[in-house]
Design a protein around this motif. Structure first.
Motif, PDB file in Angstrom:
ATOM      1  N   ALA A  83      83.418 142.988 102.377  1.00  7.22           N
ATOM      2  CA  ALA A  83      84.222 142.604 101.212  1.00  7.22           C
ATOM      3  C   ALA A  83      85.316 141.622 101.604  1.00  7.22           C
ATOM      4  CB  ALA A  83      84.825 143.849 100.562  1.00  7.22           C
ATOM      5  N   ARG A  84      85.940 141.840 102.755  1.00  8.06           N
ATOM      6  CA  ARG A  84      86.992 140.920 103.209  1.00  8.06           C
ATOM      7  C   ARG A  84      86.421 139.537 103.485  1.00  8.06           C
ATOM      8  NH1 ARG A  84      89.315 144.668 107.859  1.00  8.06           N
ATOM      9  NH2 ARG A  84      89.835 142.629 108.758  1.00  8.06           N
ATOM     10  N   ALA A  85      85.254 139.489 104.086  1.00 11.61           N
ATOM     11  CA  ALA A  85      84.642 138.194 104.393  1.00 11.61           C
ATOM     12  C   ALA A  85      84.249 137.451 103.111  1.00 11.61           C
ATOM     13  CB  ALA A  85      83.416 138.398 105.281  1.00 11.61           C
ATOM     14  N   VAL A  86      83.639 138.154 102.178  1.00  9.14           N
ATOM     15  CA  VAL A  86      83.237 137.511 100.931  1.00  9.14           C
ATOM     16  C   VAL A  86      84.475 137.083 100.133  1.00  9.14           C
ATOM     17  CG1 VAL A  86      82.009 137.852  98.744  1.00  9.14           C
ATOM     18  CG2 VAL A  86      81.013 138.686 100.883  1.00  9.14           C
ATOM     19  N   SER A  87      85.550 137.862 100.194  1.00  7.40           N
ATOM     20  CA  SER A  87      86.808 137.463  99.549  1.00  7.40           C
ATOM     21  C   SER A  87      87.337 136.157 100.138  1.00  7.40           C
ATOM     22  CB  SER A  87      87.863 138.565  99.712  1.00  7.40           C
ATOM     23  OG  SER A  87      87.518 139.720  99.005  1.00  7.40           O
ATOM     24  N   ALA A  88      87.218 136.016 101.459  1.00  7.07           N
ATOM     25  CA  ALA A  88      87.678 134.781 102.108  1.00  7.07           C
ATOM     26  C   ALA A  88      86.850 133.586 101.651  1.00  7.07           C
ATOM     27  CB  ALA A  88      87.600 134.931 103.627  1.00  7.07           C
ATOM     28  N   LEU A  89      85.560 133.757 101.493  1.00  5.17           N
ATOM     29  CA  LEU A  89      84.716 132.667 100.994  1.00  5.17           C
ATOM     30  C   LEU A  89      85.044 132.362  99.528  1.00  5.17           C
ATOM     31  CD1 LEU A  89      81.303 133.637 102.627  1.00  5.17           C
ATOM     32  CD2 LEU A  89      82.626 131.559 103.086  1.00  5.17           C
ATOM     33  N   HIS A  90      85.262 133.400  98.732  1.00  2.00           N
ATOM     34  CA  HIS A  90      85.620 133.216  97.330  1.00  2.00           C
ATOM     35  C   HIS A  90      86.913 132.415  97.203  1.00  2.00           C
ATOM     36  CE1 HIS A  90      87.195 134.540  93.333  1.00  2.00           C
ATOM     37  NE2 HIS A  90      85.934 134.372  92.996  1.00  2.00           N
TER      38      HIS A  90
END
Length: 281
Positions: free
Chosen positions: A55-62
Motif C-alpha cells: 500500500a505504501r509503494a502504490v501510494s508513492a506511485l499515486h
C-alpha cells in the motif's frame, strides 16, 4: 486518452520481466517502475506487513500521478489487490499464477509451481488450482525457496548457487513427471537459463507476464486511459534502497527484458545505465 505514466510495482527487480511484456504491449506508454529494494524479499514477511508495504509503494506511485498500477509481484498480488482497489480510484492490476495455461498444455497430467513462501500462503494460488487444475484432474506440485529472489536481486540468476538451489527443489518435481513449470514469481523468468541448464527441456516454462500485459492494455482502453502515442514510451525507475547498488542489476535485467539499447562499446551493444531515483514510501 491519457499521457500520464503507468505505474509498475514490485518488491524488487523481478517485475522488470513484466515491464518487458508491458513495453511490447504498450509501446507508447510511459512506465514508472518502483522497486522496494529496501524491503525485498516479501515472501517470508507476515501477511499484514506485505499489505502495508504494498500500500505504501502504490501510494508513492499515486502521488507521482500515475493513471494506474500493475502490481508486478505475485506475493503482493496474493495479499493486497482487494485492499488496494478499495483505497485508490484508479486501475490496479495484479498477477495470477499461470496455472490455467499449464493445465491446458500438460500431457503428463502433472505440473509444478515454483513460488515464494508468501505466494504459497496466499489464497490466489489455491483458488486457481481449485478452478482449473482440480476439475481437469491435473496434479500440481509446489516448489518453494527463500533463496532464489535474493540471488536474482544480487545479479546471480545464472550463478552456480542458483543452479544448485533449483536442482535441489525441482528434481522431485521432475521425477514426479511434471512437464510444465509455472514461474510463480516475477523474478523467476530471469532464472530460465539456469532451469534449462539443469533440466534441459523437461519443463515448459510458463509465466503470466504476457497475459497481464494484454489485460492491462484492455483495461486502459476500456477506461479511456490509453496513450494516443503508438511508440516512444519511456521508462523511469524508483527504488527505496541504494540506487548505486540497484543500477547494475536493473541494467542487466532490462537488457534481458527489453533487449540492449543502441549504445556501442568496443564492438558490443549495451544498455545505458538507467536513471534511478531513491524515494521513501
Amino acid at each position: 486518452m491519457s499521457d500520464a505514466p503507468l505505474g509498475v510495482f514490485d518488491s524488487g527487480v523481478g517485475g522488470l520481466s513484466v515491464l518487458g511484456d508491458l513495453r511490447r504491449a504498450l509501446p507508447g506508454e510511459d512506465l514508472l517502475y518502483l522497486a522496494d529494494t529496501a524491503h525485498v524479499p516479501y515472501g517470508a514477511r507476515p501477511d499484514g506487513e506485505i499489505r502495508d508495504l504494498t500500500a505504501r509503494a502504490v501510494s508513492a506511485l499515486h502521488a507521482r500521478g500515475v493513471k494506474g498500477v500493475v502490481v508486478a509481484c505475485n506475493t503482493a498480488s496474493a495479499f493486497s489487490l482487494g485492499d488496494l482497489r478499495s483505497r485508490f480510484d484508479m486501475p490496479v492490476i495484479g498477477l495470477v499464477p499461470a496455472v490455467k495455461p499449464a493445465v491446458l498444455s500438460t500431457r503428463s497430467g502433472v505440473v509444478g509451481v515454483l513460488a515464494t513462501p508468501g505466494t504459497m500462503r496466499g489464497t490466489l494460488l489455491a483458488d486457481v488450482i481449485r478452478e482449473f487444475a482440480d476439475p481437469a484432474g491435473v496434479q500440481v506440485l509446489k516448489a518453494v525457496s527463500t533463496e532464489l529472489v535474493p540471488l536474482v536481486e544480487a545479479g546471480q540468476a545464472d550463478s552456480a548457487r542458483a543452479r544448485e538451489v533449483l536442482r535441489e527443489i525441482l528434481t522431485p518435481v521432475a521425477q514426479a513427471g511434471a512437464d510444465g513449470l509455472v514461474l510463480g514469481c516475477t523474478h523467476y523468468p530471469f532464472l530460465a537459463g539456469s532451469i534449462r541448464a539443469e533440466f534441459g527441456d523437461t519443463f515448459t516454462l510458463l509465466d503470466s507476464g504476457a497475459a497481464v500485459a494484454r489485460h492491462t492494455r484492455r483495461v486502459l482502453e476500456e477506461r479511456g486511459l490509453l496513450s494516443a502515442r503508438t511508440s516512444g514510451g519511456t521508462e523511469g525507475f524508483l527504488v527505496t534502497g541504494d540506487p548505486a547498488r540497484a543500477a547494475p542489476v536493473i541494467t542487466e535485467l532490462l537488457s534481458r527484458a527489453l533487449g540492449p539499447a543502441n549504445v556501442q562499446n568496443e564492438g558490443e551493444v549495451h544498455r545505458a545505465l538507467p536513471r534511478i531515483e531513491r524515494i521513501q514510501t
